[in-house]
Structure formats: structure tokens, C-alpha cells
Design a protein around this motif. Sequence first.
Motif, PDB file in Angstrom:
ATOM      1  N   ALA A 181      -3.113   9.741  -8.451  1.00 47.33           N
ATOM      2  CA  ALA A 181      -3.852   8.476  -8.408  1.00 47.33           C
ATOM      3  C   ALA A 181      -4.107   8.058  -6.962  1.00 47.33           C
ATOM      4  N   VAL A 182      -3.136   8.289  -6.090  1.00 46.19           N
ATOM      5  CA  VAL A 182      -3.298   7.974  -4.672  1.00 46.19           C
ATOM      6  C   VAL A 182      -4.247   8.966  -4.008  1.00 46.19           C
ATOM      7  N   ARG A 183      -4.136  10.250  -4.347  1.00 47.05           N
ATOM      8  CA  ARG A 183      -5.047  11.253  -3.763  1.00 47.05           C
ATOM      9  C   ARG A 183      -6.513  10.874  -3.997  1.00 47.05           C
ATOM     10  N   GLN A 184      -6.807  10.375  -5.176  1.00 44.00           N
ATOM     11  CA  GLN A 184      -8.197  10.029  -5.474  1.00 44.00           C
ATOM     12  C   GLN A 184      -8.717   8.935  -4.553  1.00 44.00           C
ATOM     13  N   ALA A 188       0.843  -1.197   0.000  1.00 46.34           N
ATOM     14  CA  ALA A 188       0.000   0.000   0.000  1.00 46.34           C
ATOM     15  C   ALA A 188       0.876   1.245   0.000  1.00 46.34           C
ATOM     16  N   VAL A 189       0.359   2.311  -0.606  1.00 44.76           N
ATOM     17  CA  VAL A 189       1.002   3.628  -0.543  1.00 44.76           C
ATOM     18  C   VAL A 189       0.421   4.364   0.652  1.00 44.76           C
ATOM     19  N   VAL A 190       1.306   4.826   1.540  1.00 44.50           N
ATOM     20  CA  VAL A 190       0.848   5.476   2.773  1.00 44.50           C
ATOM     21  C   VAL A 190       1.315   6.918   2.897  1.00 44.50           C
ATOM     22  N   GLY A 191       2.183   7.366   1.987  1.00 42.43           N
ATOM     23  CA  GLY A 191       2.659   8.745   2.038  1.00 42.43           C
ATOM     24  C   GLY A 191       2.941   9.267   0.654  1.00 42.43           C
ATOM     25  N   ILE A 192       2.645  10.542   0.419  1.00 43.49           N
ATOM     26  CA  ILE A 192       2.914  11.175  -0.868  1.00 43.49           C
ATOM     27  C   ILE A 192       3.505  12.554  -0.641  1.00 43.49           C
ATOM     28  N   GLY A 193       4.415  12.940  -1.523  1.00 36.70           N
ATOM     29  CA  GLY A 193       5.009  14.273  -1.489  1.00 36.70           C
ATOM     30  C   GLY A 193       5.215  14.780  -2.892  1.00 36.70           C
ATOM     31  N   ARG A 224      -2.157   0.486   8.210  1.00 36.58           N
ATOM     32  CA  ARG A 224      -2.965   1.205   9.189  1.00 36.58           C
ATOM     33  C   ARG A 224      -2.135   1.850  10.302  1.00 36.58           C
ATOM     34  N   ASP A 225      -0.820   1.617  10.269  1.00 33.95           N
ATOM     35  CA  ASP A 225       0.054   2.224  11.271  1.00 33.95           C
ATOM     36  C   ASP A 225       0.386   3.678  10.949  1.00 33.95           C
ATOM     37  N   PHE A 226      -0.035   4.149   9.785  1.00 29.28           N
ATOM     38  CA  PHE A 226       0.365   5.476   9.329  1.00 29.28           C
ATOM     39  C   PHE A 226      -0.821   6.437   9.369  1.00 29.28           C
ATOM     40  N   ALA A 227      -0.544   7.707   9.130  1.00 25.01           N
ATOM     41  CA  ALA A 227      -1.517   8.761   9.406  1.00 25.01           C
ATOM     42  C   ALA A 227      -2.626   8.879   8.370  1.00 25.01           C
ATOM     43  N   GLN A 228      -2.360   8.435   7.134  1.00 23.92           N
ATOM     44  CA  GLN A 228      -3.294   8.670   6.039  1.00 23.92           C
ATOM     45  C   GLN A 228      -4.007   7.383   5.603  1.00 23.92           C
ATOM     46  N   PRO A 229      -5.179   7.501   5.002  1.00 19.79           N
ATOM     47  CA  PRO A 229      -5.827   6.309   4.443  1.00 19.79           C
ATOM     48  C   PRO A 229      -4.932   5.688   3.369  1.00 19.79           C
ATOM     49  N   PRO A 230      -4.706   4.397   3.405  1.00 17.94           N
ATOM     50  CA  PRO A 230      -3.813   3.778   2.428  1.00 17.94           C
ATOM     51  C   PRO A 230      -4.473   3.594   1.067  1.00 17.94           C
ATOM     52  N   ALA A 231      -3.642   3.603   0.051  1.00 16.86           N
ATOM     53  CA  ALA A 231      -4.061   3.213  -1.299  1.00 16.86           C
ATOM     54  C   ALA A 231      -3.394   1.879  -1.591  1.00 16.86           C
ATOM     55  N   TYR A 232      -4.178   0.815  -1.632  1.00 20.32           N
ATOM     56  CA  TYR A 232      -3.624  -0.523  -1.812  1.00 20.32           C
ATOM     57  C   TYR A 232      -3.305  -0.787  -3.281  1.00 20.32           C
ATOM     58  N   ASP A 246      11.157  21.766 -13.598  1.00 23.78           N
ATOM     59  CA  ASP A 246      12.028  21.381 -12.498  1.00 23.78           C
ATOM     60  C   ASP A 246      11.111  20.934 -11.357  1.00 23.78           C
ATOM     61  N   GLY A 247      11.418  19.801 -10.767  1.00 23.77           N
ATOM     62  CA  GLY A 247      10.557  19.351  -9.681  1.00 23.77           C
ATOM     63  C   GLY A 247      10.862  17.925  -9.276  1.00 23.77           C
ATOM     64  N   ALA A 248      10.073  17.421  -8.335  1.00 30.00           N
ATOM     65  CA  ALA A 248      10.229  16.057  -7.845  1.00 30.00           C
ATOM     66  C   ALA A 248       8.945  15.627  -7.166  1.00 30.00           C
ATOM     67  N   GLY A 249       8.783  14.322  -7.049  1.00 36.42           N
ATOM     68  CA  GLY A 249       7.657  13.751  -6.326  1.00 36.42           C
ATOM     69  C   GLY A 249       8.087  12.439  -5.701  1.00 36.42           C
ATOM     70  N   ALA A 250       7.324  11.982  -4.695  1.00 40.39           N
ATOM     71  CA  ALA A 250       7.683  10.749  -4.003  1.00 40.39           C
ATOM     72  C   ALA A 250       6.450  10.090  -3.409  1.00 40.39           C
ATOM     73  N   LEU A 251       6.520   8.752  -3.295  1.00 38.77           N
ATOM     74  CA  LEU A 251       5.491   7.955  -2.644  1.00 38.77           C
ATOM     75  C   LEU A 251       6.177   6.970  -1.712  1.00 38.77           C
TER      76      LEU A 251
END
Length: 391
Positions: free
Chosen positions: A351-354, A12-17, A229-237, A215-220
Motif C-alpha cells: 500500500a505504501v509502495r503504490q 507518515a510512513v517513511v520506511g518499509i522492509g 521530509r527528513d527521510f530518503a523516500q517519498p512519504p505515505a501520509y 516464514d517471513g517478516a515485514g516492517a514499516l
Amino acid sequence: MTTGRGLRGTAAVVGIGNPRYHKRGTSEDSALALILKAILAACEDAGADPRGIDGFVSYANDLNEGLAVGAALGVREVRWSTMVWGGGGGGVAAAVNAAAAAVATGQAECVAVYRGITEADDGRQSYGKGHFPPLLTAHGIVTPAQICALRTQRMLEADGVPRSAMEALTAVSYLHAQSNPDAAAFGKPLDPEVYADSRWIAEPLRLYDCSRENDGAGALLVVPAERARDFAQPPAYVLSGVQGAGPDWSESLENDAAYTSAGFHPALVNRMWDGAGIKAGEVDVVQVYENFTGPAVASLIDVGLCPPGVAAGEFMTVDNLRAPGGGLPINTSGGNIADGFVHGIGLAVEAVRQIRGSSPNQVAGADVSLLLGGPMAPLVSATIFGSAATR
């Protein structure tokens, strides 16, 4: 629940930046610094300790190796560090899949998927480096736009896909960007007349058919599903993940039999849907990599979301593609065309935000979110994300 040897239910994705993009050549930070900021933002989002990251994945010839990124973050251990081969955005979903495979098999516990570029560090058109052999350059084909223009023209002429399908993708991207304050095109709506009068880049591709370069960057952050479920945000499986190239695709010097395909060949598409245990009609929202609008339309046709030929024009309309009320909302943050372009990493974040319910153009009740990467590139890939309700 896992099914066979697939990824379903294992990661699951639990963090995005995804810090705000810069106009190309204007960032005061290096690409590495932007990547570090994106990963730290993903950790803050997840409520995770950056030192606990133990895996790194990137793609598209990223110059910043995972070991260097890990050292800069001060991680306790690097257990997994890999790069997806293949030019451009074909690796964006594949990178997520590689991270999911790592945590599913116990090779790592928290993997950062990232991509960063700056013009100062990477030059222009970094996505095309190494993918233009002599057969192309000897005939003046030296940019991705030219290759994709040839294939798009064939799609329009031989397959009968109307140009309006491409126009609708640009129009809805700019429309979505007006609700996204972080988008490069925020506050800059696009009039149809401006699109129609814009200069040719490589016919039939006009200026606004082409992705930006920023110029930029992103991360998951990707973790095992049992830890989600140990993390702060709803997961995207991760429900399914595929990547690859067909038998006459890859670096085949333009000898592809399916010349107008985006590269999502039938066997790959079947694995994608079968792995997730869903059908095309069950997708709620799509982020499709649009290096150019023609290949993006071809991607949607390849995977069975858009009908081929003339009927594509009936499906590809602004009303059908817009969020929240369209039949299949697409590129809801503005996409590479109107949000920003760092080899599509922003599409993965959206995609995760949705799934979380936090998109600037949220689709109500989105449980299945599809990411498509790299149309008409040597490698293509896809990831299907699902909410907790899909497990």
C-alpha cells in the motif's frame, strides 16, 4: 491540515522492509531474526538510524515483544510498545493506526510496525489460536477456513454474489505476482482449469481461494508528518485509520446478524471515509486482506467499492482489478494468495509502495491507497494512505 480529532495529516510512513518470504518451515532464521532484518531494511530504506526508533507495534499474537525487539536493535529509548488484540490480519491496519496515534500525540517519534512468523517458532495456523471456543470446536469447526466457508456460502446463496467474483480475485493476484520477482508465485502462473480442478479446502473454498502461510517478516517506520521530509523516500501520509467490531461482531460465537459481512459495519466505514475527507470513488488502489477470497469480496462490498449481489460479478473481473489499467487495481504485489502470507504485513508494505510509485505493478498517479485488514475476523481495520498531493 488536521481535521477534528482524526489522524489526517499527522503521521507518515517513511520506511518499509519486506525481505523475501520463505516456504513455511524452511527459514534458517528465527521469527525475531526475520523481524530485525525487516526493521533494519526499513531503516536503510528511510535513511534512518535504527537506534532512533522509540516505539514498537505488532498484532495477531506476535510472540516477539517490542521491548525485546528494541533491546536487540540497541535503541536509545523505548517510549511506546503495544500489541493490537484480535486474531489474524484484522490488526494489520490497526497496527499502523496505533503507530500513527503514538506519533501524532507525541508519545513517540519513530515507531516500527512489524509482524513476523516462522513455523518453527509459531507453529501452524498461529493466526487462529485462542479464537475457537467450545461452541465451534464441539461441532468440528477448528480452522479459519471452515468459519469463512460458512459465511462465504451464505454470501453466494443468499446475497447472490457469483463465484466468479472470488475467481477473479485469485486470477488477478497470480497475474500481478508474475511481475513481482519476490512473490512466492513468481514464475508460476495459474491456469483457470487448474483453479477449477483444485481440491476443496472447505466448500465453497478451493485450494487457490486460500492464502499462503510463509516464514517471513515485514516492517514499516511511522513518524510525525512534520518530520516526513527528513527521510530518503517519498512519504505515505496517513489520511484515516479505523478499527473495531460491531455490536454483534467480535467474539460472538457466530451470532452475527450481518452474517455475510466482512465486519466493516456502516459506522466504521463512515468514519473511515469522513476521516480522510474522501469518497469511495476517489481510491486509486486497494490492498485487501484475503485470508480467503470470499471474505475479501465481502470487504470490498462492505466499504462500498464493490456492488452487492449479482452486480459484484460485473465489478470483480480481471480486467477491472488489474494494474495498471483497471478501474480499481487490487492486491498489486500478489497479495496473501500469490505474493506471500505473514498476516498481511506485505499488504501494508505494498500500500505504501503504490504511493511512492515503486510497486512491481504500479498504478500511474496513485494518490490514495487503501489497506483493508481482517475480513470475517473478530477485529477488522483499515488505513487510507495518501501522497503529498492529498495533504
